[in-house]
Every structure is written in structure tokens, then in C-alpha cells.
Design a protein around this motif. Structure first.
Motif, PDB file in Angstrom:
ATOM      1  N   VAL A 141       0.902  -1.236  -0.066  1.00  0.00           N
ATOM      2  CA  VAL A 141      -0.001  -0.174  -0.013  1.00  0.00           C
ATOM      3  C   VAL A 141       1.010   1.413   0.011  1.00  0.00           C
ATOM      4  O   VAL A 141       0.667   2.324  -0.803  1.00  0.00           O
ATOM      5  CB  VAL A 141      -1.054   0.039   1.073  1.00  0.00           C
ATOM      6  N   ARG A 142       1.975   1.102   0.728  1.00  0.00           N
ATOM      7  CA  ARG A 142       2.901   2.373   0.900  1.00  0.00           C
ATOM      8  C   ARG A 142       3.466   2.670  -0.488  1.00  0.00           C
ATOM      9  O   ARG A 142       3.460   3.837  -1.126  1.00  0.00           O
ATOM     10  CB  ARG A 142       3.951   2.281   1.735  1.00  0.00           C
ATOM     11  N   ARG A 143       4.024   1.564  -1.280  1.00  0.00           N
ATOM     12  CA  ARG A 143       4.435   1.763  -2.421  1.00  0.00           C
ATOM     13  C   ARG A 143       3.520   2.299  -3.484  1.00  0.00           C
ATOM     14  O   ARG A 143       3.999   3.092  -4.282  1.00  0.00           O
ATOM     15  CB  ARG A 143       5.243   0.296  -3.025  1.00  0.00           C
ATOM     16  N   ALA A 144       2.455   1.488  -3.672  1.00  0.00           N
ATOM     17  CA  ALA A 144       1.488   2.080  -4.399  1.00  0.00           C
ATOM     18  C   ALA A 144       1.026   3.296  -4.494  1.00  0.00           C
ATOM     19  O   ALA A 144       0.694   4.063  -5.385  1.00  0.00           O
ATOM     20  CB  ALA A 144       0.185   1.027  -4.280  1.00  0.00           C
ATOM     21  N   GLY A 145       1.017   3.899  -3.125  1.00  0.00           N
ATOM     22  CA  GLY A 145       0.826   5.484  -2.846  1.00  0.00           C
ATOM     23  C   GLY A 145       1.824   6.221  -3.251  1.00  0.00           C
ATOM     24  O   GLY A 145       1.463   7.380  -3.935  1.00  0.00           O
ATOM     25  N   ARG A 146       3.063   5.821  -3.129  1.00  0.00           N
ATOM     26  CA  ARG A 146       4.159   6.885  -3.615  1.00  0.00           C
ATOM     27  C   ARG A 146       4.182   6.995  -5.141  1.00  0.00           C
ATOM     28  O   ARG A 146       4.440   7.877  -5.621  1.00  0.00           O
ATOM     29  CB  ARG A 146       5.628   6.105  -3.196  1.00  0.00           C
ATOM     30  N   TRP A 147       3.810   5.669  -5.957  1.00  0.00           N
ATOM     31  CA  TRP A 147       3.731   5.599  -7.295  1.00  0.00           C
ATOM     32  C   TRP A 147       2.562   6.639  -7.599  1.00  0.00           C
ATOM     33  O   TRP A 147       2.739   7.476  -8.451  1.00  0.00           O
ATOM     34  CB  TRP A 147       3.493   4.262  -7.740  1.00  0.00           C
ATOM     35  N   ALA A 148       1.416   6.567  -7.144  1.00  0.00           N
ATOM     36  CA  ALA A 148       0.161   7.201  -7.509  1.00  0.00           C
ATOM     37  C   ALA A 148       0.648   8.722  -7.405  1.00  0.00           C
ATOM     38  O   ALA A 148       0.239   9.631  -8.077  1.00  0.00           O
ATOM     39  CB  ALA A 148      -0.968   6.831  -6.690  1.00  0.00           C
ATOM     40  N   LEU A 149       1.199   9.106  -6.076  1.00  0.00           N
ATOM     41  CA  LEU A 149       1.604  10.700  -5.849  1.00  0.00           C
ATOM     42  C   LEU A 149       2.664  11.085  -6.541  1.00  0.00           C
ATOM     43  O   LEU A 149       2.721  12.228  -7.185  1.00  0.00           O
ATOM     44  CB  LEU A 149       1.627  10.864  -4.400  1.00  0.00           C
ATOM     45  N   ASP A 150       3.816  10.416  -6.355  1.00  0.00           N
ATOM     46  CA  ASP A 150       5.129  10.991  -6.708  1.00  0.00           C
ATOM     47  C   ASP A 150       5.326  10.669  -8.271  1.00  0.00           C
ATOM     48  O   ASP A 150       5.968  11.552  -8.958  1.00  0.00           O
ATOM     49  CB  ASP A 150       6.262  10.327  -5.920  1.00  0.00           C
ATOM     50  N   GLU A 151       4.786   9.615  -8.788  1.00  0.00           N
ATOM     51  CA  GLU A 151       5.262   9.306 -10.191  1.00  0.00           C
ATOM     52  C   GLU A 151       4.105   9.447 -11.205  1.00  0.00           C
ATOM     53  O   GLU A 151       4.403  10.022 -12.241  1.00  0.00           O
ATOM     54  CB  GLU A 151       5.512   7.720 -10.253  1.00  0.00           C
ATOM     55  N   LEU A 152       2.610   9.096 -10.779  1.00  0.00           N
ATOM     56  CA  LEU A 152       1.601   9.473 -11.522  1.00  0.00           C
ATOM     57  C   LEU A 152       1.232  11.124 -11.555  1.00  0.00           C
ATOM     58  O   LEU A 152       1.133  11.605 -12.401  1.00  0.00           O
ATOM     59  CB  LEU A 152       0.556   8.578 -11.265  1.00  0.00           C
ATOM     60  N   GLY A 153       1.437  11.333 -10.205  1.00  0.00           N
ATOM     61  CA  GLY A 153       1.162  12.796 -10.046  1.00  0.00           C
ATOM     62  C   GLY A 153      -0.203  13.209  -9.342  1.00  0.00           C
ATOM     63  O   GLY A 153      -0.979  14.243  -9.413  1.00  0.00           O
ATOM     64  N   LEU A 154      -1.150  12.357  -8.962  1.00  0.00           N
ATOM     65  CA  LEU A 154      -2.417  12.447  -8.424  1.00  0.00           C
ATOM     66  C   LEU A 154      -1.949  13.033  -7.202  1.00  0.00           C
ATOM     67  O   LEU A 154      -1.061  13.330  -6.759  1.00  0.00           O
ATOM     68  CB  LEU A 154      -3.058  11.189  -7.917  1.00  0.00           C
ATOM     69  N   HIS A 155      -2.926  13.847  -6.412  1.00  0.00           N
ATOM     70  CA  HIS A 155      -3.225  14.677  -5.223  1.00  0.00           C
ATOM     71  C   HIS A 155      -3.748  14.054  -4.027  1.00  0.00           C
ATOM     72  O   HIS A 155      -3.202  14.132  -2.951  1.00  0.00           O
ATOM     73  CB  HIS A 155      -3.759  15.876  -5.614  1.00  0.00           C
ATOM     74  N   ARG A 156      -4.774  13.217  -4.319  1.00  0.00           N
ATOM     75  CA  ARG A 156      -5.646  12.788  -3.006  1.00  0.00           C
ATOM     76  C   ARG A 156      -6.005  11.238  -3.497  1.00  0.00           C
ATOM     77  O   ARG A 156      -6.657  10.859  -4.324  1.00  0.00           O
ATOM     78  CB  ARG A 156      -6.837  13.382  -2.746  1.00  0.00           C
ATOM     79  N   LEU A 157      -5.688  10.330  -2.466  1.00  0.00           N
ATOM     80  CA  LEU A 157      -5.699   8.994  -2.539  1.00  0.00           C
ATOM     81  C   LEU A 157      -6.736   8.436  -1.125  1.00  0.00           C
ATOM     82  O   LEU A 157      -6.659   9.046  -0.136  1.00  0.00           O
ATOM     83  CB  LEU A 157      -4.523   8.134  -2.294  1.00  0.00           C
ATOM     84  N   THR A 158      -7.861   7.633  -1.389  1.00  0.00           N
ATOM     85  CA  THR A 158      -8.612   7.381  -0.145  1.00  0.00           C
ATOM     86  C   THR A 158      -8.570   5.892  -0.141  1.00  0.00           C
ATOM     87  O   THR A 158      -8.057   5.075  -1.227  1.00  0.00           O
ATOM     88  CB  THR A 158     -10.171   7.689  -0.724  1.00  0.00           C
ATOM     89  N   LEU A 159      -8.799   5.271   1.158  1.00  0.00           N
ATOM     90  CA  LEU A 159      -8.909   4.154   1.458  1.00  0.00           C
ATOM     91  C   LEU A 159     -10.147   3.909   2.533  1.00  0.00           C
ATOM     92  O   LEU A 159     -10.256   4.632   3.368  1.00  0.00           O
ATOM     93  CB  LEU A 159      -7.567   3.695   2.383  1.00  0.00           C
TER      94      LEU A 159
END
Length: 206
Positions: A141-159
Motif C-alpha cells: 500500500v505504501r509503494r502504490a501510494g508513492r507511485w500514485a502521488l510521486d510518479e503519476l502525479g495524483l493529489h488525493r488517495l482514499t482508503l
């Protein structure tokens, strides 16, 4: 005869008032990456030969209950895997298999409801019984979050998870997601409607 002046031409495309957080096409233009998590774990795209892992997940009571997952046959699993690939190309989702490098799928983690323009997505995850208890889910979950925010560039993730599923609360807390509240009667499970906890991670939290 007096006539009204002509109306100004309306542009064919009305510019958006707020620019997209992530430009359209960023996902579809690239192959889904393999994400290194640790020496013993990676996130990789699902493959047709992973069908058995999906069938096993659909037979596990906890996964079936909390993820509403029904995959009765290997053919159903292969169709679901093909759909994962289609959803990446459509920029709707990004779903990975948790796996040992070169090994079989141990679980699933990824993003549903991807909205590039709004810069948001919701995480989904599960792990097979024999791989539980070693912290793999939190790492993934941490790694997927880093990809989504830092690599793809999303701003807000929900769980989001049922309030009757405290294990997911622990995952959210350990992965850095802030609890924001309870959504009443938000998702229907096999035993009826469940309240859900809403956790979120935004750019800058990590």
C-alpha cells in the motif's frame, strides 16, 4: 430594417476552468510498470498464468466478504486479468499483483476510480492466507501510494473499508492514511449495508 449584431462564435472546445491535475494520456502512453517494494516483494502487472491466485482469492472467506470478489473459474479469472489491462489503457485503474520477484501472485493492490483530471483514486487490496502476517500489505500500500502521488502525479488517495473490518484500519494507519470520518450505510455486503471508515492520503503527507 434594424437587425441585432451577430453573436460571437462559440469556441468548439470550451477550456476547462481548472486544469487537469494529471494530463490525459499519461497512463495509456506507457506500459504499466513493475514497482520494486523490497528485496523480497515487487508489484507487477497481473498475467494470465496468475488465474489460479484469483480463483483462490475468490474462495477465501475474508477476501470474498470484504472485497465482494467472485471468481469461480480460471476462465473468469483470465477475463478479469484482461479487463485489468484494458482499464489501465482506459486510465480507469492501475492494479498490480503482489509477488516475490519471479514468483507467483500473493495478493492484489492498486487503484480503482482513477480520475486524472481531479487527481484522485481509491485503493483496493487483499492478500492470500498463506502470505498474511508479514507486513506485505502495508509495504504494498505504501509503494502504490508513492507511485500514485510521486510518479503519476495524483493529489488525493482514499482508503475505505467497513467499520467491521479493523484489520484495514490498521493497514491505513500504518501506511500513513488519516482517518477522516465514517460514511453511513455506504456499501452493501452479503450480510447487508455497512458503514465505512474513510481514510485519505494527500500529496505532501508522506
Amino acid at each position: 430594417m434594424i437587425t441585432d449584431p451577430p453573436l460571437p462564435a462559440v469556441p468548439a472546445v470550451v477550456p476547462a476552468m481548472v486544469p487537469a491535475v494529471v494530463p490525459e494520456g499519461r497512463m495509456a502512453a506507457a506500459a504499466q510498470p513493475v514497482l520494486a517494494v523490497s528485496a523480497g516483494l515487487e508489484l507487477r502487472p497481473w498475467r494470465p498464468e496468475d488465474a489460479g491466485a484469483l480463483v483462490a482469492a475468490g474462495r477465501d472467506a475474508a477476501i470474498r466478504q470484504w472485497n465482494l470478489l467472485a471468481v469461480p473459474t480460471a476462465e473468469d479469472a483470465r477475463r478479469r486479468i484482461a479487463r485489468m489491462q484494458q482499464r489501465w489503457q482506459a486510465e480507469e485503474a492501475a492494479i498490480w499483483a503482489m509477488a516475490r520477484p519471479g514468483g507467483e501472485a500473493l495478493g492484489l493492490v492498486g487503484w480503482n476510480d482513477v480520475d486524472l483530471a481531479a487527481g484522485s483514486a481509491e485503493i483496493v487490496y487483499w492478500v492470500l492466507p498463506h502470505a498474511r502476517g508479514g507486513g506485505l500489505v502495508v509495504e504494498a500500500v505504501r509503494r502504490a501510494g508513492r507511485w500514485a502521488l510521486d510518479e503519476l502525479g495524483l493529489h488525493r488517495l482514499t482508503l475505505c473499508h467497513s467499520t467491521a473490518n479493523p484489520a484495514s484500519c490498521r493497514v491505513a494507519d500504518r501506511a500513513g492514511y488519516t482517518v477522516e470520518g465514517t460514511m453511513r450505510s455506504a456499501l452493501r455486503h452479503a450480510d447487508g449495508w455497512h458503514d465505512q471508515h474513510l481514510h485519505a492520503l494527500v500529496a505532501g503527507d508522506l
